[in-house]
Scaffold this motif. Sequence first.
Motif, PDB file in Angstrom:
ATOM      1  N   HIS A 179       0.817  -1.221   0.000  1.00  0.00           N
ATOM      2  CA  HIS A 179       0.000   0.000   0.000  1.00  0.00           C
ATOM      3  C   HIS A 179       0.848   1.268   0.000  1.00  0.00           C
ATOM      4  N   GLU A 180       2.149   1.110   0.106  1.00  0.00           N
ATOM      5  CA  GLU A 180       3.018   2.272   0.220  1.00  0.00           C
ATOM      6  C   GLU A 180       3.272   2.945  -1.139  1.00  0.00           C
ATOM      7  N   SER A 181       3.694   4.205  -1.067  1.00  0.00           N
ATOM      8  CA  SER A 181       4.101   4.932  -2.273  1.00  0.00           C
ATOM      9  C   SER A 181       5.581   4.683  -2.526  1.00  0.00           C
ATOM     10  N   HIS A 207       2.643   1.348  -6.378  1.00  0.00           N
ATOM     11  CA  HIS A 207       2.141   2.691  -6.684  1.00  0.00           C
ATOM     12  C   HIS A 207       3.345   3.621  -6.735  1.00  0.00           C
ATOM     13  N   ILE A 208       3.611   4.163  -7.919  1.00  0.00           N
ATOM     14  CA  ILE A 208       4.789   5.011  -8.112  1.00  0.00           C
ATOM     15  C   ILE A 208       4.401   6.459  -7.857  1.00  0.00           C
ATOM     16  N   ALA A 209       4.931   7.004  -6.774  1.00  0.00           N
ATOM     17  CA  ALA A 209       4.642   8.398  -6.437  1.00  0.00           C
ATOM     18  C   ALA A 209       5.550   9.353  -7.193  1.00  0.00           C
ATOM     19  N   GLY A 227       8.453   8.741   0.362  1.00  0.00           N
ATOM     20  CA  GLY A 227       8.127   7.377  -0.020  1.00  0.00           C
ATOM     21  C   GLY A 227       9.270   6.431   0.295  1.00  0.00           C
TER      22      GLY A 227
END
Length: 290
Positions: A179-181, A207-209, A227
């Motif tokens: 769930h992390e960025s 998920h690529i922030a 991140g």
Amino acid sequence: MELQQLKYFAVAATQLHITRAAEILHIAQPALTQSIKRLEDELGVKLFVRSGRNIILSNSGKLFLKKITPILKQLDSVTDEIREAEGIFRRTIHVNILAASSILTQLIIEYKKNHSDVEFQLTRNEKSKEHHIEISTTPYENKLSGPNITSITEDIMLAVPANSEYAKKGAVSLSEISHESFISLSVFLPLREICDNLCASVGFLPHIAFESDSPEAVRNLISANMGIAFWPSFSWGVPKNENIAVIPISEPKECKRNLVITLNSKYENSKAIADFYRYITDELKKSNTN
């Protein structure tokens, strides 16, 4: 008109003595005399006139010497420059760096300290065929082998802000952080594909922030609590920033990649290229065991 004729004439015009000029040129006297005669015939003028046992330049000879002297000097200079350039070319090692650019750059700097005569040309081109040595990467399961190939396995770890809950754990599974960025390298870089596939193997796509071509930018963003990111263990080294913690990944167990150093077989007999190839493979092996 041949270059050799011009050189022979210039020596004779300087010495004003056929026998001495022939000795300097390491040719027989008749050969020098015939060369000068052919040059005079071609020009249609007399370049020398007799003065007892010696010779002197005619007016035409003086003018001709004046005109060709800078040309001969320039030709000599060009010859020296070409030889020097060829020497530099022979000592230039072309390295195609597709992976581990930070550590390879540092290794080149260290190598240059003891090999100041060696030059480097660095490229990053997946289609390159003109390089002498290439450093690339493959997934852990795709290990390459061959007489001019060295594969070194490298752990892929996780870089997190030092004040995060993950830093306190000492190890983390990828499923825990789905769930992390993520702060990631560009999608066009091989390491990115390897890391995306590792995530896919445990059931998620990261998920690529933020995305960047620069490892340094990735480090800075982690330090700023923007991140987390994958961290090749020795390619990127120990973080210099105290705000970053690097921890191992417990799941999947084979969270690794291969660094592949390839010596172009066309240049395996080059002493300079082979020496540098041995140097970087030895140094990377040492880094991997530290």
